[in-house]
Design an enzyme around this catalytic site. Structure first.
Site, PDB file in Angstrom:
ATOM      1  N   ASP A   9       0.801  -1.242   0.000  1.00 43.73           N
ATOM      2  CA  ASP A   9       0.000   0.000   0.000  1.00 43.73           C
ATOM      3  C   ASP A   9       0.832   1.291   0.000  1.00 43.73           C
ATOM      4  OD1 ASP A   9      -1.852  -2.003   0.290  1.00 43.73           O
ATOM      5  OD2 ASP A   9      -2.826  -1.192   2.067  1.00 43.73           O
ATOM      6  N   LYS A 107      -6.975  -4.816  -2.931  1.00 41.18           N
ATOM      7  CA  LYS A 107      -7.748  -5.277  -1.778  1.00 41.18           C
ATOM      8  C   LYS A 107      -8.758  -4.227  -1.355  1.00 41.18           C
ATOM      9  CE  LYS A 107      -4.006  -4.036   1.350  1.00 41.18           C
ATOM     10  NZ  LYS A 107      -4.754  -3.120   2.194  1.00 41.18           N
ATOM     11  N   CYS A 152      -1.945  -2.373   7.788  1.00 41.29           N
ATOM     12  CA  CYS A 152      -1.838  -3.345   6.697  1.00 41.29           C
ATOM     13  C   CYS A 152      -0.535  -4.130   6.694  1.00 41.29           C
ATOM     14  CB  CYS A 152      -2.093  -2.662   5.357  1.00 41.29           C
ATOM     15  SG  CYS A 152      -3.827  -2.119   5.234  1.00 41.29           S
TER      16      CYS A 152
HETATM   17  C1  VGL Z   1      -4.740   0.867   5.540  1.00 41.27           C
HETATM   18  C2  VGL Z   1      -6.335   1.754   6.928  1.00 41.27           C
HETATM   19  C3  VGL Z   1      -7.309   1.540   5.976  1.00 41.27           C
HETATM   20  C4  VGL Z   1      -3.304   0.509   5.316  1.00 41.27           C
HETATM   21  C5  VGL Z   1      -5.709   0.643   4.584  1.00 41.27           C
HETATM   22  O1  VGL Z   1      -2.886   0.356   4.156  1.00 41.27           O
HETATM   23  O2  VGL Z   1      -2.577   0.368   6.323  1.00 41.27           O
HETATM   24  N1  VGL Z   1      -5.071   1.419   6.708  1.00 41.27           N
HETATM   25  N2  VGL Z   1      -6.978   0.980   4.803  1.00 41.27           N
END
Ligand code: VGL
Ligand code: ZN
Length: 206
Positions: A9, A107, A152
């Site tokens: 991410d 995701k 994540c």
């Molecule tokens: C994430 C919160 C919501 C992350 C993704 O990538 O850590 N955190 N969605």
């Protein structure tokens, strides 16, 4: 032993100025770029939500970002709208080298389910196919970098251990949200207890 580098991410919304900015999130980008040279296999995950995703506070009347609620029996932190499909915030960080990325696993695409781990949704019902993809290439060790350390990256690392991978988190190549002060430290402390190795990028690059 075959290894893969997993970029979790590393997207604009998680960088300073983004919708769900991780403090110093941009610091992971140059390290992720340098590490990529050492790996034959590089995989990226991408948080990729439809508008109105249930993890967004804006989808819950009367609740605001960082409130907690229950969705389908699971505790859910409500986030600001972030990583909405086909928006600039969902794109990989501009300075991230993505030329060497062999596969992208998206995701959080289902409006009903959140997915912190790159392997499974939060209810552990639906696989992303990442584990199969890695196993099919005889990869036995994963090195994990990216955002966020206490969300994540943590859940991706725990799932990687469960899926049988020798799992290494590169500690200087991740940063946390720290919604509660100390979350990131607690996440990093928890990892070795659960079978995740922590290393610094220096150790790998030397
Ligand atoms: C994430 C919160 C919501 C992350 C993704 O990538 O850590 N955190 N969605
Ligand atoms: Zn998300």
């Amino acid at each position: 032993m075959k290894s893969a580098l997993l970029l979790v991410d590393i997207q604009n919304d998680f960088l300073p100025g983004g919708a769900l900015a991780v403090p110093e999130g941009d610091a992971v980008v140059p390290i992720a770029n340098r590490l990529q040279w050492l790996f034959n296999t590089v995989v990226a995950s991408q948080d990729w939500h439809p508008p109105g995703h249930l993890s967004f506070a804006s989808s819950h009347a009367g609740l605001k970002p960082f409130d907690t609620t229950t969705v389908a029996g699971l505790e859910q932190i409500l986030w600001p709208d972030h990583c909405v499909q086909n928006t600039a915030g969902a794109e990989f960080a501009r300075d991230l080298n993505t030329e060497g990325v062999d596969a992208v696993f998206r995701k959080g695409e289902d409006p009903r389910y959140d997915s912190y781990s790159a392997f499974f949704d939060n209810g552990h019902q639906r696989s992303s196919g990442l584990a199969d993809w890695l196993h099919a290439r005889s990869i036995t060790r994963v090195y994990i970098v990216g955002l966020a350390a206490d969300v994540c990256v943590l859940f991706t690392a725990l799932d990687a251990v469960n899926e049988g991978f020798d799992t290494v988190v590169v500690s200087d190549a991740t940063r946390g949200v720290d919604l509660q002060p100390g979350d990131t430290k607690r996440a990093l402390d928890r990892m070795p207890q659960q079978g995740v190795s922590l290393v610094t990028s220096r150790t790998i690059l030397n």
